[in-house]
Design an enzyme around this catalytic site. Sequence first.
Site, PDB file in Angstrom:
ATOM      1  N   GLU A  33       0.849  -1.205   0.000  1.00 41.55           N
ATOM      2  CA  GLU A  33       0.000   0.000   0.000  1.00 41.55           C
ATOM      3  C   GLU A  33       0.875   1.243   0.000  1.00 41.55           C
ATOM      4  OE1 GLU A  33      -2.327   2.659  -0.443  1.00 41.55           O
ATOM      5  OE2 GLU A  33      -3.482   0.796  -0.211  1.00 41.55           O
ATOM      6  N   ILE A  40      -9.151   4.353  -0.925  1.00 47.43           N
ATOM      7  CA  ILE A  40      -9.969   5.545  -1.175  1.00 47.43           C
ATOM      8  C   ILE A  40     -11.287   5.477  -0.421  1.00 47.43           C
ATOM      9  CG2 ILE A  40     -11.310   6.758  -2.957  1.00 47.43           C
ATOM     10  CD1 ILE A  40      -8.361   7.420  -3.027  1.00 47.43           C
ATOM     11  N   LYS A  50     -19.934  10.007   4.273  1.00 47.45           N
ATOM     12  CA  LYS A  50     -21.121   9.733   5.091  1.00 47.45           C
ATOM     13  C   LYS A  50     -21.085  10.556   6.377  1.00 47.45           C
ATOM     14  CE  LYS A  50     -22.009   7.407   1.790  1.00 47.45           C
ATOM     15  NZ  LYS A  50     -20.879   8.007   1.126  1.00 47.45           N
ATOM     16  N   VAL A 271     -15.094   7.963 -12.444  1.00 49.64           N
ATOM     17  CA  VAL A 271     -13.845   7.421 -11.910  1.00 49.64           C
ATOM     18  C   VAL A 271     -13.048   6.793 -13.039  1.00 49.64           C
ATOM     19  CG1 VAL A 271     -12.928   5.615 -10.376  1.00 49.64           C
ATOM     20  CG2 VAL A 271     -14.860   7.004  -9.627  1.00 49.64           C
ATOM     21  N   HIS A 443     -44.794  -3.380  11.833  1.00 49.95           N
ATOM     22  CA  HIS A 443     -45.474  -2.084  11.754  1.00 49.95           C
ATOM     23  C   HIS A 443     -45.261  -1.334  13.060  1.00 49.95           C
ATOM     24  CE1 HIS A 443     -48.554   0.869  10.769  1.00 49.95           C
ATOM     25  NE2 HIS A 443     -49.023   0.692  11.999  1.00 49.95           N
TER      26      HIS A 443
END
Length: 464
Positions: A33, A40, A50, A271, A443
Amino acid sequence: MSKFDVIVIGSGPGGYVAAIRASQLGKKVAVVEKAELGGICLNWGCIPTKALLKSAQVYEYIKHAKDYGIDVKGAEPNFEAIIKRSRDVAAGMSKGVQFLMKKNKIEIVSGYGKLAKNKQVEVTDDKGNKTMLSADHIILATGGRARELPTMKIDNTKIIGYRKAMVLEKRPDSMVVVGSGAIGVEFAYFYAAMGTKVTIVEFMPGIVPVEDEEISKQLEKEYKKMGINILLNSSVEAVDTAGKGCKVKVKSKSGEESTIECDIVLSAVGVQTNLENLGLEEVGVATDKGKVLVDDYYKTNIPGVYAIGDIVKGPALAHVASHEGIICVEKICGLHPHPMDYNNIPGCTYCTPEIASVGLTEKAAKEKGYELKVGKFPFSASGKASAAGAKEGFVKVIFDAKYGELLGVHMIGANVTEMIAEAVIARKLETTGHEIITAVHPHPTMSEAIMEATAAAYGEVIHL
């Protein structure tokens, strides 16, 4: 030279998942890496965006607190603190991947990995020192980066990509977002919620163009309510950055030209794959149109070399890369995984309202010649949505009228990204409409809308 069973180049959601699965199956594994662990998605994509979007959503809640019977005065977004929180979330997740690597006894080799002949990998560290590694199996998981258009060269000052959009020092007063895929509409929502005047320029006839047309129209309606300006059937011909801000020259399909002035232009036009300087040509790995050619188990044409994630066929999504990594490794280890079903991949967009979908759009299903049963259930008819103050949007289901096959599910509304997995599993198990209707849904929940929309398709809906 260090020898491994499996070397993975890239530690994104494809690479690190492949590495962990290989370790679980008893292999000696190394991950190469060049930047942060997690790639990413974790550091500059899925996760930190987020966090930004959650801050925007919380601020929107506070602005509309009166609707919930709560008086709040003087709430203002602290842009720097919001950016810092996002970076802290990403850093925490990256540390989590470091822990998983250590736990699974995976060796991390820092540097730029490049294929060499005879099943070797050359790693160059940040000081230029080179190390050679070898393995029986080498998996390429190098991912992608923001695509650049010739008319909009990213300078990271006035014309930016998604990475810079996450760490701007101050909130711009105005922004043009070019492209309205997931990245474009998510940042458009975030900056508009923060108080930036946002214009979206989209080449196609609708925003989020891969989604069902009704979803696209609903999001357009919600964004216009927020004050976001949307230019469809339009392209950016040039950006003049000579002055204080940007002058964006936009051309419509009819040939009409206009100029928009703004502080920042965000290029969100897709991308492109990271295939350069990987040694593909030297080793002889076959590629086509910027993608590595692989079989159903991600083997390339060169024995011992595999590729997964954004650099191969299929949608450039984190969950796709992870699953590809698992399939690839399990096949290497002599197991018998099923090939990926690329027709049953969920897509999620985390703007507000959220979008989630799987399978065929109504238009695509008609083009394939299916006779359809289509059902829709608006969240305005949902008790849970009303109680939550989130009545925007709907669930739309598409069935083959002949055999009852669930062809597609499309949702727009609050938390629908948490609901789409039901549809994915239903399609995986070849569930019919009547089975969904007779499966008791709790519900009050938003997820009832899937059952209600299905009942609507079959003329049995109760609450419409």
